[in-house]
Motif scaffolding. Structure first.
Motif, short mmCIF file in Angstrom:
data_model
loop_
_atom_site.label_atom_id
_atom_site.label_comp_id
_atom_site.label_asym_id
_atom_site.label_seq_id
_atom_site.Cartn_x
_atom_site.Cartn_y
_atom_site.Cartn_z
N GLU A 21 0.84 -1.20 0.00
CA GLU A 21 0.00 0.00 0.00
C GLU A 21 0.87 1.25 0.00
N ARG A 22 0.44 2.29 -0.73
CA ARG A 22 1.12 3.57 -0.76
C ARG A 22 0.12 4.67 -0.43
N LEU A 23 0.52 5.59 0.47
CA LEU A 23 -0.36 6.67 0.91
C LEU A 23 0.35 8.00 0.81
N ALA A 24 -0.40 9.06 0.52
CA ALA A 24 0.10 10.43 0.56
C ALA A 24 -0.88 11.25 1.37
N LEU A 25 -0.38 11.95 2.40
CA LEU A 25 -1.25 12.68 3.32
C LEU A 25 -0.78 14.12 3.49
N ASP A 26 -1.74 15.04 3.45
CA ASP A 26 -1.50 16.43 3.84
C ASP A 26 -1.84 16.51 5.32
N LEU A 27 -0.83 16.54 6.17
CA LEU A 27 -1.06 16.42 7.61
C LEU A 27 -1.72 17.65 8.22
N GLN A 28 -1.86 18.73 7.45
CA GLN A 28 -2.63 19.88 7.95
C GLN A 28 -4.08 19.50 8.16
#
Length: 322
Positions: free
Chosen positions: A174-181
């Motif tokens: 699995e690959r994830l991209a998150l904008d932690l704001q």
């Protein structure tokens, strides 16, 4: 206390320690010689300096394509495990931590970027709150199996948040991209130990981190967005605990600077405790700044202090700048 003879011998003969650390250094160089490893480290520096991920193809391949992250981390593990087998007292040169449930291994840091491996042991988690910070994050799940949620926040009135939930099974690959704001990953359960390669980059001028109650959306805590600011806050708090009244003027100046809001408020609170006159003058000045983000809070505190201590009105009239 019983000390193993092998450990006791190290007190008089440092040779095995030096040999073990030389083996760790050799393992690091052997891994960097593997195809793609040196490029990964070089491009981590570019990413940490502000380059977009797509401009760093070796780094991008790890966090967007299947297999490359697994290959590089398997090679890393192979080199260090071989070195540790031959040198059991060696210490891989990585900062690490483990709290009984989750472990972290900091592989590298450059500029605003950090590359780390995180693991989570099998079990259930109670996510009573959600944390958000001014950063972006990329996750490559290397192994394991669990259930998680992506939590997306949106404003629901002053100081509160509402959360939108996306259920997400976590599996190797699995690959994830998150904008932690505005996005957080909440791991609810783990069936097989999760191992995640994680890339984080903070903003150039990070805003404070925030933690909200999962049920009500109310703000529970706010923390400095940068390590440097956290360090300054700790110094200010220490000076306050030491009773260093001579530091009050500098704290007042910090409160009135155009810096991090949490640092400025911390400086104001400590200044008030150390020197009520200097602190109250700084507070009054803040309250009069219509465009200052701390003006409303300063005005409310000023009114509260004047109600409790009416003599401060005379201090403000006689000693505080107009």
């Amino acid at each position: 206390m019983d000390v193993h003879p092998f450990i006791a011998a190290l007190r008089t003969d440092r040779g095995p320690q030096r040999q073990a650390q030389a083996a760790m250094d050799a393992a690091r160089e052997a891994w960097r010689a593997e195809p793609g490893a040196a490029q990964l480290m070089e491009q981590l520096g570019q990413f940490g300096a502000g380059a977009p991920l797509e401009a760093c193809p070796a780094l991008e391949a790890v966090f967007t394509g299947g297999g490359e992250g697994e290959r590089l981390m398997a090679l890393l593990s192979r080199h260090y495990c071989a070195a540790l087998t031959d040198n059991p007292i060696g210490h891989p040169p990585f900062r690490h931590g483990f709290n009984g449930t989750a472990g972290t291994l900091l592989l590298a840091r450059s500029g605003r970027a950090q590359l780390m491996i995180q693991s989570r042991e099998p079990g259930e988690s109670n996510n009573a709150s959600y944390k958000f910070s001014d950063a972006e994050r990329f996750d490559a799940v290397l192994a394991g199996e669990g259930e998680a949620r992506i939590v997306r926040s949106r404003r629901a009135g002053e100081g509160a948040m509402q959360f939108d939930i996306e259920q997400l099974p976590l599996r190797g690959g699995e690959r994830l991209a998150l904008d932690l704001q505005s996005e957080a990953l909440a791991v609810d359960s783990v069936r097989r130990r999760l191992v995640i390669l994680r890339l984080i980059r903070t903003s150039a001028e990070p805003q404070p981190g925030r933690e909200y109650d999962a049920a009500s959306g109310e703000l529970l805590m706010q923390s400095a967005g940068s390590i440097a600011t956290s360090r300054q806050e700790a110094i200010i708090a220490l000076l306050g605990r030491m009773g260093r009244r001579d530091a009050a003027p500098e704290m007042a100046r910090t409160a009135l600077d155009d810096g991090d809001a949490s640092l400025r408020w911390q400086a104001l609170r400590e200044c008030l405790a150390l020197d009520s006159e200097a602190g109250f003058c700084a507070l009054a000045q803040l309250a009069r700044r219509a465009d200052d983000p701390l003006a409303d809070s300063a005005g409310a505190l000023r009114a509260q202090l004047l109600e409790t201590h009416p003599q401060l009105a005379q201090v403000e009239a006689d000693q505080c700048p107009a």
